[in-house]
Write a protein that holds these residues in place. Structure first.
Motif: not given
Length: 78
Positions: A37-42, A44-58
């Motif tokens: 995940y990242i916090r764009p522009f430092n 409070r909003k958090i955005l999760y990176i789907w491809e990384s999460i999917e790879e970790t789950m598998y």
């Protein structure tokens, strides 16, 4: 760079966990900042990176089929 960025609510719909559980339990324990995940522009909003999460789950799904954890902290290969 072509990554799918998701909010906690959108991620919850994909992996069938509640957004509260994702933000309180998985974030910083399973999901790492800068990797999952990242916090764009430092902000409070958090955005999760789907491809990384999917790879970790598998990866964890395959790992659980191969290794059996033992009580003393070792693993059994088989």
């Amino acid at each position: 760079m072509s990554n799918t960025l998701l909010s906690a609510k959108e991620l919850a719909e994909r992996i069938k966990f509640s957004p509260v559980y994702i933000n309180k339990s998985l974030r910083d324990n399973v999901f790492l900042e800068g990797v999952h995940y990242i916090r764009p522009f430092n902000g409070r909003k958090i955005l999760y990176i789907w491809e990384s999460i999917e790879e970790t789950m598998y990866k964890s799904a395959v790992r659980n089929q191969v290794y059996i954890p033992m009580a003393n902290g070792r693993i059994c290969h088989g």
